[in-house]
Design a protein around this motif. Structure first.
Motif, PDB file in Angstrom:
ATOM      1  N   GLY A 114       5.500 -34.675 -13.225  1.00  0.00           N
ATOM      2  CA  GLY A 114       7.056 -35.007 -13.632  1.00  0.00           C
ATOM      3  C   GLY A 114       7.248 -35.576 -15.006  1.00  0.00           C
ATOM      4  O   GLY A 114       6.109 -36.023 -15.505  1.00  0.00           O
ATOM      5  N   GLU A 215       8.122 -34.918  -2.163  1.00  0.00           N
ATOM      6  CA  GLU A 215       8.621 -35.900  -2.825  1.00  0.00           C
ATOM      7  C   GLU A 215       8.715 -37.196  -2.487  1.00  0.00           C
ATOM      8  O   GLU A 215       9.011 -37.437  -1.026  1.00  0.00           O
ATOM      9  CB  GLU A 215      10.207 -35.360  -2.890  1.00  0.00           C
ATOM     10  N   PRO A 217      10.716 -40.642  -2.853  1.00  0.00           N
ATOM     11  CA  PRO A 217      11.831 -41.460  -3.348  1.00  0.00           C
ATOM     12  C   PRO A 217      11.461 -42.803  -3.988  1.00  0.00           C
ATOM     13  O   PRO A 217      10.819 -43.549  -2.966  1.00  0.00           O
ATOM     14  CB  PRO A 217      13.019 -41.357  -2.110  1.00  0.00           C
ATOM     15  N   VAL A 259      17.083 -45.248 -14.330  1.00  0.00           N
ATOM     16  CA  VAL A 259      17.006 -43.747 -13.881  1.00  0.00           C
ATOM     17  C   VAL A 259      17.811 -43.069 -12.902  1.00  0.00           C
ATOM     18  O   VAL A 259      17.702 -43.523 -11.730  1.00  0.00           O
ATOM     19  CB  VAL A 259      15.443 -43.335 -13.629  1.00  0.00           C
ATOM     20  N   ARG A 260      18.901 -42.219 -13.153  1.00  0.00           N
ATOM     21  CA  ARG A 260      19.672 -41.708 -12.189  1.00  0.00           C
ATOM     22  C   ARG A 260      20.252 -42.578 -11.464  1.00  0.00           C
ATOM     23  O   ARG A 260      19.972 -42.681 -10.161  1.00  0.00           O
ATOM     24  CB  ARG A 260      18.916 -40.588 -11.558  1.00  0.00           C
ATOM     25  N   SER A 262      19.461 -45.623 -10.754  1.00  0.00           N
ATOM     26  CA  SER A 262      18.420 -46.450 -10.400  1.00  0.00           C
ATOM     27  C   SER A 262      17.674 -45.763  -9.232  1.00  0.00           C
ATOM     28  O   SER A 262      16.907 -46.559  -8.618  1.00  0.00           O
ATOM     29  CB  SER A 262      19.002 -47.804 -10.038  1.00  0.00           C
ATOM     30  N   LYS A 263      17.780 -44.290  -9.126  1.00  0.00           N
ATOM     31  CA  LYS A 263      16.893 -43.673  -8.026  1.00  0.00           C
ATOM     32  C   LYS A 263      16.599 -42.303  -8.547  1.00  0.00           C
ATOM     33  O   LYS A 263      17.190 -41.556  -9.468  1.00  0.00           O
ATOM     34  CB  LYS A 263      17.869 -43.421  -7.045  1.00  0.00           C
ATOM     35  N   PHE A 264      15.192 -42.040  -8.076  1.00  0.00           N
ATOM     36  CA  PHE A 264      14.694 -40.774  -8.650  1.00  0.00           C
ATOM     37  C   PHE A 264      13.688 -40.487  -7.680  1.00  0.00           C
ATOM     38  O   PHE A 264      13.337 -41.123  -6.864  1.00  0.00           O
ATOM     39  CB  PHE A 264      14.112 -40.695  -9.825  1.00  0.00           C
ATOM     40  N   ARG A 265      13.280 -39.043  -7.656  1.00  0.00           N
ATOM     41  CA  ARG A 265      12.210 -38.817  -6.842  1.00  0.00           C
ATOM     42  C   ARG A 265      10.976 -38.241  -7.448  1.00  0.00           C
ATOM     43  O   ARG A 265      11.265 -37.505  -8.352  1.00  0.00           O
ATOM     44  CB  ARG A 265      12.702 -37.510  -5.748  1.00  0.00           C
ATOM     45  N   GLN A 266       9.847 -38.953  -7.183  1.00  0.00           N
ATOM     46  CA  GLN A 266       8.360 -38.376  -7.758  1.00  0.00           C
ATOM     47  C   GLN A 266       8.051 -37.095  -7.142  1.00  0.00           C
ATOM     48  O   GLN A 266       7.895 -37.240  -5.802  1.00  0.00           O
ATOM     49  CB  GLN A 266       7.519 -39.583  -7.670  1.00  0.00           C
ATOM     50  N   ARG A 267       7.819 -36.002  -7.590  1.00  0.00           N
ATOM     51  CA  ARG A 267       7.462 -34.758  -7.108  1.00  0.00           C
ATOM     52  C   ARG A 267       5.870 -34.574  -7.340  1.00  0.00           C
ATOM     53  O   ARG A 267       5.449 -34.842  -8.273  1.00  0.00           O
ATOM     54  CB  ARG A 267       8.362 -33.652  -7.403  1.00  0.00           C
TER      55      ARG A 267
END
Length: 302
Positions: A114, A215, A217, A259-260, A262-267
């Motif tokens: 990512g 993913e 979260p 980030v977005r 305060s939320k994003f997904r690590q893939r």
């Protein structure tokens, strides 16, 4: 959220110029912060730290969402051993014994990819595979003197893959890790080899591969502290409302839009490769037949 996380997120002294942190007083005059403190980290001028005031900012790592890839072509079996035992004695039988040592293993590997990658820490881990189950079958097939015997053994191994690699900000790459469970074993076949015969043995092992995509979260939450050159009105809990205002104000971490919202997904991707089965086979006995060859030149007579 650590000092290293702040650096990975690009939070530096420049946070003092963040437009969302500018305070506008009753007369319309704007005031930039003198200092900001997030947990134990201080930027600019700040009395103490936000942590000392009980205002904490943190990352919440959610449960990974795992999807297994279907229609994956499996690797062909591996030949561990292929041997031939020959008894050329024309009258006496002989015994043979064939021993093969092998390993049963399960390797679970993963990589995180990512453009925004964070150090999650050794204690903050995500369970990519809650249970790694390894089943292996050891089969002996022995055909000699009309007998055929076989046995099967199954065992399980469990493990948890921890996501604790150091991941860098603004770098499209991957950080890999692996977890392996394995043990060694031995298989032996033996029997009688009658006179003037031969027998072939072979041991093969099967591997099974599985691929996953996942993913993780991650959400940011909590409060940090801002130090203004003037008394600013209190905006949010956990700070008590003070009518005349205070110089140090608690702010929600969502205000600076990490980030977005305060939320994003690590893939990432994961794979398991298991060495599951060993088949140790003795094939049917073959008799050696004498083949009388004609001489190329006949001996002279007289």
């Amino acid at each position: 959220m650590t000092t290293q996380n702040l650096a990975e997120l690009g939070i530096t002294e420049s946070i003092l110029d963040h437009p969302k942190l500018v305070y506008t007083d009753a007369s319309g005059k704007k005031h930039k912060p003198l200092g900001v403190s997030i947990n134990e980290t201080v930027f600019g001028v700040f009395p103490g730290t936000a942590l000392e005031r009980g205002w904490i900012t943190y990352m919440n790592i959610g449960e990974p969402l795992i999807e297994e890839r279907s229609s994956l072509a499996q690797p062909p079996p591996d030949t561990l051993s292929a041997r031939v035992y020959v008894n050329r004695d024309t009258t006496a039988p002989r015994k043979f014994e064939d021993t093969v040592e092998f390993s049963i293993s399960n390797t679970f590997s993963w990589s995180v990819q990512g453009t925004l990658q964070l150090t999650l820490g050794a204690k903050e881990s995500a369970s990519l595979q809650k249970m790694i189950q390894t089943q292996h079958t050891v089969r002996q097939s022995y055909k000699e003197s009309g007998t055929d015997t076989a046995y099967t053994v199954q065992e399980q191994a469990t493990g948890q893959a921890e996501l604790s690699g150091e991941l860098m900000l603004a770098l499209t790459g991957s950080v890999s890790g692996s977890l392996t469970t394995s043990w060694t074993s031995r298989s032996t076949v033996s029997g009688d080899l009658v006179a003037n015969s031969r027998v072939e043995t072979r041991a093969t092992q099967r591997r099974v591969a599985k691929n996953y995509s996942y993913e993780i979260p991650i959400a940011f939450a909590g409060h940090f502290a801002v130090n203004y050159p003037v008394k600013a009105s209190t905006l949010t809990p956990p700070q008590d409302y003070i009518a005349e205002g205070v110089a140090v104000v608690a702010r929600n971490i969502a205000d600076i839009e990490l980030v977005r919202d305060s939320k994003f997904r690590q893939r990432g991707a994961a794979e398991s490769v298991s060495a599951l089965a060993v088949e140790h086979t003795v094939f049917e006995r073959e008799l050696l037949t004498a083949d009388e060859q004609q001489l190329h030149k006949k001996p002279k007579q007289g």
